[in-house]
Structures are given as C-alpha cells and as structure tokens.
Motif scaffolding. Sequence first.
Motif, short mmCIF file in Angstrom:
data_model
loop_
_atom_site.label_atom_id
_atom_site.label_comp_id
_atom_site.label_asym_id
_atom_site.label_seq_id
_atom_site.Cartn_x
_atom_site.Cartn_y
_atom_site.Cartn_z
N LEU A 306 -9.86 5.71 58.18
CA LEU A 306 -10.35 5.07 56.95
C LEU A 306 -9.15 4.67 56.11
O LEU A 306 -8.33 5.52 55.75
CB LEU A 306 -11.22 6.05 56.14
CG LEU A 306 -12.41 6.70 56.84
CD1 LEU A 306 -13.15 7.62 55.87
CD2 LEU A 306 -13.34 5.63 57.37
N GLU A 308 -7.71 3.13 52.64
CA GLU A 308 -8.06 2.84 51.24
C GLU A 308 -7.26 1.63 50.78
O GLU A 308 -6.09 1.74 50.40
CB GLU A 308 -7.74 4.06 50.37
CG GLU A 308 -8.20 3.93 48.93
CD GLU A 308 -8.20 5.27 48.19
OE1 GLU A 308 -7.31 6.11 48.45
OE2 GLU A 308 -9.10 5.48 47.33
N LEU A 324 -11.21 7.60 47.56
CA LEU A 324 -11.53 7.94 48.94
C LEU A 324 -11.48 9.45 49.16
O LEU A 324 -12.35 10.02 49.83
CB LEU A 324 -10.57 7.22 49.91
CG LEU A 324 -10.77 7.52 51.39
CD1 LEU A 324 -12.20 7.26 51.85
CD2 LEU A 324 -9.79 6.69 52.24
N PHE A 340 -5.93 13.57 55.09
CA PHE A 340 -5.72 12.45 54.18
C PHE A 340 -4.23 12.35 53.81
O PHE A 340 -3.60 13.33 53.47
CB PHE A 340 -6.53 12.67 52.89
CG PHE A 340 -6.44 11.54 51.91
CD1 PHE A 340 -7.40 10.54 51.88
CD2 PHE A 340 -5.38 11.46 51.01
CE1 PHE A 340 -7.32 9.48 50.98
CE2 PHE A 340 -5.29 10.40 50.11
CZ PHE A 340 -6.27 9.42 50.10
N ALA A 448 -7.88 9.72 56.99
CA ALA A 448 -7.93 8.81 55.84
C ALA A 448 -6.51 8.55 55.36
O ALA A 448 -5.66 9.45 55.37
CB ALA A 448 -8.78 9.42 54.73
#
Length: 497
Positions: A306, A308, A324, A340, A448
């Motif tokens: 993912l 951002e 996020l 992340f 992420a």
Amino acid sequence: MTSGQRKIRLAVAGLIHETNTYATESTGPTPIAAFRQGFGDEIERACRGTNDAVGGFIEGAARTGVVLQFTYLAQATPSATIEAGAYAQMKQKLLGTIAAALPVDGILLALHGAGVAEGVDDIEGDLLGAIRALVGPDMPIATVYDLHGNMTEAMRSGSDLTLPCKLYPHTDLRERGMEAVDLLLRTIRGELRPVTRIRELPMLSYLVGTQEGTIAEQVNALCRQLARREGVIECSWFHGFPYADIAAPCPVVVCTTDDDAVLAQECAEEVANWIWAHRKAFLPHIVAPSEAVRQALAEPLGPVVLNERSDNPGGGTPGDATHLLRALLEANPPPGVCCFALINDSSVVQQAIRAGVGTTIEVSLGGKLGPFQGAPIEALAYVKAITDGRFVNRPGSMLAGMQFDLGKMCRLEIQGVDVLVASSAQQVFDVEPFLLHGIDVTRRKVVALKGANHFRAGFEALAARIIPVDSEGLSTTDVTLFPRQRLARPCWPLDAS
Ligand SMILES: [Zn+2]
C-alpha cells in the motif's frame, strides 16, 4: 573544435531540488542545511557507480576518454520552497567553481527542473542564464533532468541539449547521463548542431508511471517513433510537477534535431497533440486508506504493498502524515502481519532512544507538520530496535548504490503493527529500510509505505498486488484541490475545454 592529441575536458555541475511550494506553509522554507553539497573530486567519489545522472556522466567519460572537471553538486530531498539566501549561496558556488574550472570544452549539468526558490520560480532557467552569461553563447551545454521538471523557455534556450529521464520510477538517469556525454562530444566535434524546440500543454501535470500499459508509456512510444525520423536527435517529454504554484506546472514536449528548427517544432507539436487528445487518461483512480487496508487484508496472498501517495516525501511533503497508519491500526490486524515505513518524527525517535530497546513508551506519533498530516497517533509503543538510519539502495531499485542517511531511526510495535520512525522525511525506494530494522517484508501480508511510484522499481517483483492510497495531503493525486494564484489560465481540468 577537434582537439588532436589533447583530451576533451567537460565541467560537471548540478543543483537538484524538487520544490513543493505548498509545503512551505507547513515546514517553512528549505534551508541550506537541507542540501548535501559536494565540491571537486569528492563528487566523483560519491557518485561513481550510482544510478543517477552524475553516475552516468562518470561512466560516459570513462568509455570515451573524456576528462571530467567536477565543480559543485548540491541536492536535497524534495521539500518546500528554497530560502532565498540558500539559493543565492548555492548559485554563487556553482558559478564560482565553473569559472575556476575554465577553460573547458563543454559543460554537463544535473538539474531537476522543478526547483523554486523564494523570488525565483524557475531556478533552472535562472542558473542556465547565469552559466550562459559566464561561459558565452558558443560553449556546448548538456543538461539531464528529472522528467518531473517544469520545463521553460529559459531552460530551453540556456542549454544545447535537454535530456529529461524517460522512465518513472527514474531508473534511466544514469543512461541519460551517458547519452549526455555522447551527444555533447559529438556537438563539440562539430558532428551535430543541436536545435531544440518545446511545446507546452495547458493542462495540470499528473504523476503517472511509465510501466507497460500506462498512458505515459504510450507517450514514450510515440516519442521513440519520432526519434527515429531522419534528423531527429532526441524527442522526450517532461511530465511536469503539479505541487508548485507557478505559471505552468504542466507537461512539456521537447524535441532536438540536427539543425532543423521546423522539424523539432513539428515533432513537439505532434506529441503534444496526442497527449492533449488523451488527457482524460491521466486522471487518477485511487482508493481511500480504510478501503485499501480492507482489500489488502482480504487478499489470499501477500505481500500487498500500500503506497500513501498523498504524503510522498519524494514530492516534497513532510512525511509525518498518519492517514494510512491510522487505517492500519483501526483494522486491528493480528501481530506480525503489517509493517509500515516510515513516519518522520525525530522527537519520537529521541523518546525511544531515551527509553531504550525493550521498553514500552507512550507516543504521540506524527501529524505534527501542518494541517494536512492527520492527527498524531496516540498509542503505547514497544521499542523493538534503534538504528543509525543509514543504508544503501540495492541493485534494481531506483538510485541503486546511493547512500541514504535518515538520521537515527527506531522500529516501534504499535498494536501489532511494525512502524519505522525516522529523523527526516524520505520516500521508500526498496526493502532496505525494513531490512535495517530486522523486517523481512516477504513474510508480511501488508507492506505500507510512503511514495508515489519510485518504490515500484524495488517492490514490483515481490508484491502480490500494489494498491495506491490517497487522502488529503500535500501530494494528493487530486491536483485540482491546490490553490493556484500564479497558474496561467486556461488550464485543464480546472478550465474545461
Ligand atoms: Zn521525478
């Protein structure tokens, strides 16, 4: 101009900054301290073997027997408008070191193209004008740019050869640097008389990757086709950089021919007309953080990446947005599933260092650098690791071989999510920041990160799926949201046409 036995000498200089003028209110202007500055041969030591323009100059010179005279190179992570005094200082160093290197046969420049300083909307045009005034009209100059540059007439007229990279992620900067050496040499020897023409498009720039199947790849294919025409040396386009309140944060096509201005203009027009006819294909399709997290956790296989986009430090944002990360925490995933990278928050890193590895601290993480970054994450965090924040981009990723120093970093575990926190803002290019903190992303379901597209060079091969995520932010994909006081109108899609 032929030199007989004498070796051809080329001066090498650069000033690289991508300026998000909208970040200035949140972070203040970018000071001189944000720039890594190199002089003389230390530039060669830092850039030899790196996958960037100067790395390409070095390789190109080695292959052709040219002598490079390194003068001055300054670069910073993209950020807010450059302080007036900082720009004046860097410009003076760049001009002074080039003057000291003279006489040379030509000049190689590494610029970004989207640099803005207080009072100077087009620093590249300004620099090229000053260099031209210093070295005179006959000195051949080749400039390699980032394709996110905002190309101007001043940039065109200041440089004999304008070579933006063609790929996004920018994995071809080194190649373009080598081409610059080759084309500059042919110009010095009188084999080429480069003539460049440009065509601006009255549309806002959108950040679109050049992978197979994208609209940007189709534009590249047309450019390649035109570059094969008799007399055409080079046909490219600047995608432009939309996060700047300037007259034209817009795509520009640039074509260089061998002494044929009419042909150069025709080719530039042809590509520009194609882009204009297909402009709607540039509009983004992005999902919100909570929906992206839901989709990622539902995927049968990982890792799902993912990214951002709305707080992309590669686009000059502060890098501490929590949109996020908050969505990940609210999804309440099992421990060890999500990681992340990274939140820019030096105060939390310092807090972790004071408490030490193995302790649990109460943090107020991120969300401190301006109104678009989301609220800080208030949580208990276990301090898993502390590092020096230094790593080198691995082969295959963008800027491979380049050294990064994000200041002291820590790995925190917050509700089972591993979160990397750094002391400066940076996009994620590859797995190295994770590895530095003991995280093997291939064992995670959800990875992420902050970034728009550069990360793809480092993650595409290992990702089961990539989901771009958008929210409010200083690099949100909806570029129509930004106030535009200086924009030349009409400009699509703000003004329908
Ligand atoms: Zn770029």
